[in-house]
Design an enzyme around this catalytic site. Structure first.
Site, PDB file in Angstrom:
ATOM      1  N   TYR A 141      -9.788  10.762 -10.824  1.00  0.00           N
ATOM      2  CA  TYR A 141      -9.944   9.413 -10.257  1.00  0.00           C
ATOM      3  C   TYR A 141     -10.696   9.436  -8.931  1.00  0.00           C
ATOM      4  O   TYR A 141     -11.193   8.405  -8.482  1.00  0.00           O
ATOM      5  CB  TYR A 141      -8.577   8.739 -10.053  1.00  0.00           C
ATOM      6  N   LYS A 192      -3.786  20.479 -19.673  1.00  0.00           N
ATOM      7  CA  LYS A 192      -4.607  20.615 -20.884  1.00  0.00           C
ATOM      8  C   LYS A 192      -5.335  21.945 -20.738  1.00  0.00           C
ATOM      9  O   LYS A 192      -6.571  22.028 -20.771  1.00  0.00           O
ATOM     10  CB  LYS A 192      -5.561  19.404 -20.982  1.00  0.00           C
ATOM     11  N   ASP A 224      -1.141  16.266 -24.765  1.00  0.00           N
ATOM     12  CA  ASP A 224      -1.021  15.558 -26.054  1.00  0.00           C
ATOM     13  C   ASP A 224       0.371  15.755 -26.634  1.00  0.00           C
ATOM     14  O   ASP A 224       1.005  14.806 -27.129  1.00  0.00           O
ATOM     15  CB  ASP A 224      -2.126  15.987 -27.040  1.00  0.00           C
ATOM     16  N   ASP A 248      -0.680   8.986 -14.847  1.00  0.00           N
ATOM     17  CA  ASP A 248      -0.874   7.538 -14.971  1.00  0.00           C
ATOM     18  C   ASP A 248      -0.454   7.087 -16.368  1.00  0.00           C
ATOM     19  O   ASP A 248       0.321   6.143 -16.548  1.00  0.00           O
ATOM     20  CB  ASP A 248      -2.371   7.254 -14.736  1.00  0.00           C
ATOM     21  N   ASP A 252       3.480   5.371 -17.735  1.00  0.00           N
ATOM     22  CA  ASP A 252       3.593   4.053 -18.374  1.00  0.00           C
ATOM     23  C   ASP A 252       4.324   4.156 -19.712  1.00  0.00           C
ATOM     24  O   ASP A 252       5.118   3.287 -20.070  1.00  0.00           O
ATOM     25  CB  ASP A 252       2.214   3.410 -18.582  1.00  0.00           C
TER      26      ASP A 252
END
Ligand code: NAD
Length: 358
Positions: A141, A192, A224, A248, A252
């Site tokens: 980001y 990852k 994943d 992020d 959620d």
């Protein structure tokens, strides 16, 4: 000496829910003599309207001088067409990075009274209590270079850069291990590392830090798989630590395990423990001004503020117990309403929590 709290109501439902959190803090202050002083400031769309920018210098100065910050939420359709440089969300990203609030703590707790509100089976989520520790000021980001460029063949190409320095990984790992020590002593680091070199380094550094915490069990999981495990068997987790983008998304998903995003608080901390506290949800423009928003995530954020930045553990617990009592009484805002409960407005919910402090 009194601790200084900067209150930033923001936009949409922000002012409504922050009013209720302040009501609860004021009641606590009069009941216990809690030494806090609150002042208000401008952030987001409200700041754009008043000053032309989403993070005015004055707000930044107030934030730097405060011991902790309590934020509602920012943004809304009114400001969506603005130049991205002065959109409300820039104010939020700006204050996080200016104050170096790199450690985002997002607890996902399912109150037993709300087990029916989750879309998952009660046996999968009942008793859920996990903490997601998300790195907040680095990763893709913020990485440079970034942008959209035109290739030699005339085609446009978008690009971002996923970078983490060792020091950034080390400090967020420490936040996770320290938090786990106060809980069930398990950290799962999500990366990852099978594809991304930056997360190979992430994994190595987290393992180095783990040596300082032999009492905490460390595991690793690819992002994943973590997404899958969060909905398959979320109770296997205690503390999850991960980078900005993965955090992020996973936080959620974890939020929805608990039924309503209106229940979830968060903390964003710097290295000294100073922090900004806000609900996990946004400014909910679809329900703003109707008096129906759930203020509990913001009230619980105020409890986290007392715990993490103001050293007032007893006061924090008093708010959390009051919230649980109000749920026991069957009071519910619209987002968490179910059969045999009584629907209340935003301010009635705030009144009930304030009363339950006694
Ligand atoms: P949102 O979280 O605002 O709303 C999603 C849904 O959840 C909506 O249906 C909303 O009514 C509901 N909801 C959210 N909070 C609630 C509450 N306390 N009580 C009851 N229902 C609640 O997300 P969105 O709709 O994607 O975004 C709306 C605006 O908020 C956008 O401008 C976005 O940029 C901004 N936003 C801000 C923050 C922040 O300030 N930290 C975070 C996310 C989104």
């Amino acid at each position: 000496m009194s601790k200084r709290i900067l209150v930033l109501p923001g936009d949409g439902i922000g002012p409504e829910i922050v009013t209720e959190a302040c009501k609860v803090l004021e009641r606590l202050k009069s009941l216990t003599g809690l030494a806090i002083e609150m002042e208000q400031g401008l952030l987001g769309g409200a700041a754009v309207d008043a000053t032309g920018v989403p993070l005015p210098e004055e707000t930044l100065a107030q934030a730097k001088a405060a011991d902790a910050i309590l934020l509602g939420a920012v943004g809304g359709p009114k400001w969506d067409a603005l130049d991205p440089a002065i959109r409300p969300e820039k104010g939020l990203l700006g204050i996080r990075s200016q104050l170096d609030l790199f450690g985002n703590l997002r607890p996902a707790i399912l109150y037993p009274q709300l087990a029916a509100a989750s879309t998952l089976k009660p046996e999968v989520v009942a008793g859920l209590d996990i903490l997601i520790v998300r790195e907040l000021t680095g990763g893709i980001y913020f990485g440079q270079p970034r942008g959209v460029r035109t290739l030699e063949n005339g085609e446009r190409q978008g690009y971002n850069t996923y970078v983490y320095a060792e020091s950034e990984i080390r400090r967020i790992a420490r936040v996770a291990f320290e938090s786990a020590r106060k809980r069930n002593k398990k950290v799962c680091s999500v990366d990852k590392a099978n594809v991304l070199e930056v997360t190979v380094l992430w994994r190595e550094v987290v393992e180095e830090v783990a040596k300082e915490y032999p009492d905490v069990e460390l595991s690793h999981m690819y992002v994943d798989n973590a997404a899958m495990q969060l909905v398959r068997d979320p109770k296997q987790f205690d503390v999850i630590v991960t980078g900005n983008m993965f955090g992020d998304i996973l936080s959620d998903a974890a939020a929805m395990l608990t039924g309503s995003i209106g229940m979830l608080p968060s903390a964003s901390l710097d290295e000294q423990g100073k922090g900004m506290y806000e609900p996990c949800h946004g400014s909910a423009p679809d329900i703003a001004g109707q008096g129906v928003a759930n203020p509990l995530a913001t009230i619980l954020s105020a409890a986290m503020m007392l715990r993490y930045s103001l050293g007032e553990e007893a006061a924090a617990q008093r708010i959390e117990v009051a919230v649980s009592r109000v749920l026991d009484q069957g009071l519910r805002t619209a987002d968490i309403q179910s059969a045999n409960t009584r629907r209340v407005s935003t301010s009635e919910m705030g009144d009930a929590v304030a009363a339950a402090l006694e």
